[in-house]
Design an enzyme around this catalytic site. Structure first.
Site, PDB file in Angstrom:
ATOM      1  N   MET A  47       0.834  -1.200   0.000  1.00 46.06           N
ATOM      2  CA  MET A  47       0.000   0.000   0.000  1.00 46.06           C
ATOM      3  C   MET A  47       0.871   1.253   0.000  1.00 46.06           C
ATOM      4  O   MET A  47       2.094   1.168   0.112  1.00 46.06           O
ATOM      5  CB  MET A  47      -0.906   0.008   1.226  1.00 46.06           C
ATOM      6  CG  MET A  47      -2.035  -1.004   1.159  1.00 46.06           C
ATOM      7  SD  MET A  47      -3.310  -0.630   2.360  1.00 46.06           S
ATOM      8  CE  MET A  47      -4.419  -2.000   2.037  1.00 46.06           C
ATOM      9  N   CYS A  48       0.234   2.392  -0.083  1.00 43.69           N
ATOM     10  CA  CYS A  48       0.923   3.673  -0.117  1.00 43.69           C
ATOM     11  C   CYS A  48       1.231   4.143   1.307  1.00 43.69           C
ATOM     12  O   CYS A  48       0.834   3.525   2.284  1.00 43.69           O
ATOM     13  CB  CYS A  48       0.058   4.699  -0.829  1.00 43.69           C
ATOM     14  SG  CYS A  48      -0.530   4.158  -2.441  1.00 43.69           S
TER      15      CYS A  48
END
Length: 258
Positions: free
Chosen positions: A1-2
């Site tokens: 994920m970011c």
């Protein structure tokens, strides 16, 4: 994920130290190689830097690290693509105008089966993040055609984020330059630095700073990140569903959504 990065301060402050730590996670100490971006508010203006390259290898990121821009509100992001191509159009943070102000948004997570109806604001890229941002602004514009104080707007923001959370992971930062809103679905942390200031050391790089030498006794600076950026300070970790509203470095409202 970011991963997300945010700052709220009561005086114009540079975020070079925290930014340097985050940038290492974009391909060096972390897998977030699919672009990065950061926005610095200057009054109603917004200075935006973006690059679809890995932040640890980006010459634009190196420029920002050498250029101590001072701001009271900052939103940054490093991307690990899961929805949408790796390209500039899909690079956070996203910006739109509403009520004569620049609104800036960054998202960490992934939304499943999310197909909002098309309205005034539309996505330029093909990420679920930008679609959510446009949908959020459409909801606000419908509910409040003219500007309202953040205290009036806040329930709409919380309700929208709680709804998006039902589609998956929705950690986000949002600002209009005056305030900074943060919502946690799974991961978010913050630290508020005030006098007496002390030293800090990055987790992702051998870099330290003595904030006592860089600040005044009246400074208040809050930094938000997906994961704590330093290894010698006590960060506060959000609970799932927790939201906070920041202004001038202070948390002025907070709550918990279901």
């Amino acid at each position: 994920m970011c991963e997300l990065l945010g700052m709220s301060a009561n005086v114009p402050t540079d975020i070079v130290f925290s930014f340097t730590g985050l940038m290492q996670r974009g391909g060096r100490t972390g897998p977030h190689r699919d672009g990065w971006g950061i926005g610095f508010y200057e009054g109603r203006g917004l200075r935006l830097f973006q690059d679809p390259r890995a932040s640890s290898e980006s010459e634009v990121a190196q420029l920002v690290q050498r250029y101590p821009i001072k701001s009271e509100v900052v939103i940054g992001h490093i991307r690990q693509a899961n929805v949408g191509r790796v390209c500039l159009a899909n690079t956070h943070p996203f910006v739109r105008e509403l009520w004569g102000r620049n609104w800036c948004f960054a998202h960490n997570g992934q939304l499943a089966d999310f197909r909002p109806a098309l309205s005034f604001y539309r996505a330029i890229g093909d990420t679920d993040s930008e679609s959510a941002f446009c949908d959020l602004l459409n909801r606000i514009r419908t509910a409040f055609p003219e500007a309202v104080p953040i205290e009036v707007l806040l329930p709409e923001l919380v309700a929208a984020c709680a709804a998006y959370r039902q589609h998956g992971v929705f950690n986000c930062l949002l600002s209009d330059g005056d305030w900074l809103f943060s919502f946690c679905s799974t991961k978010l942390a913050h630290i508020t630095r005030r006098a007496p200031f002390g030293p800090a050391h990055l987790r992702d790089a051998d870099m330290s700073v003595d904030f006592h030498a860089e600040t005044t006794p009246d400074d208040v600076v809050s930094v938000l990140a997906t994961e704590p950026l330093t290894d010698n300070e006590a960060w506060s970790v959000y609970q799932p569903g927790e939201w906070r509203l920041w202004r001038a470095g202070e948390c002025i409202a907070q709550g918990q959504s279901n």
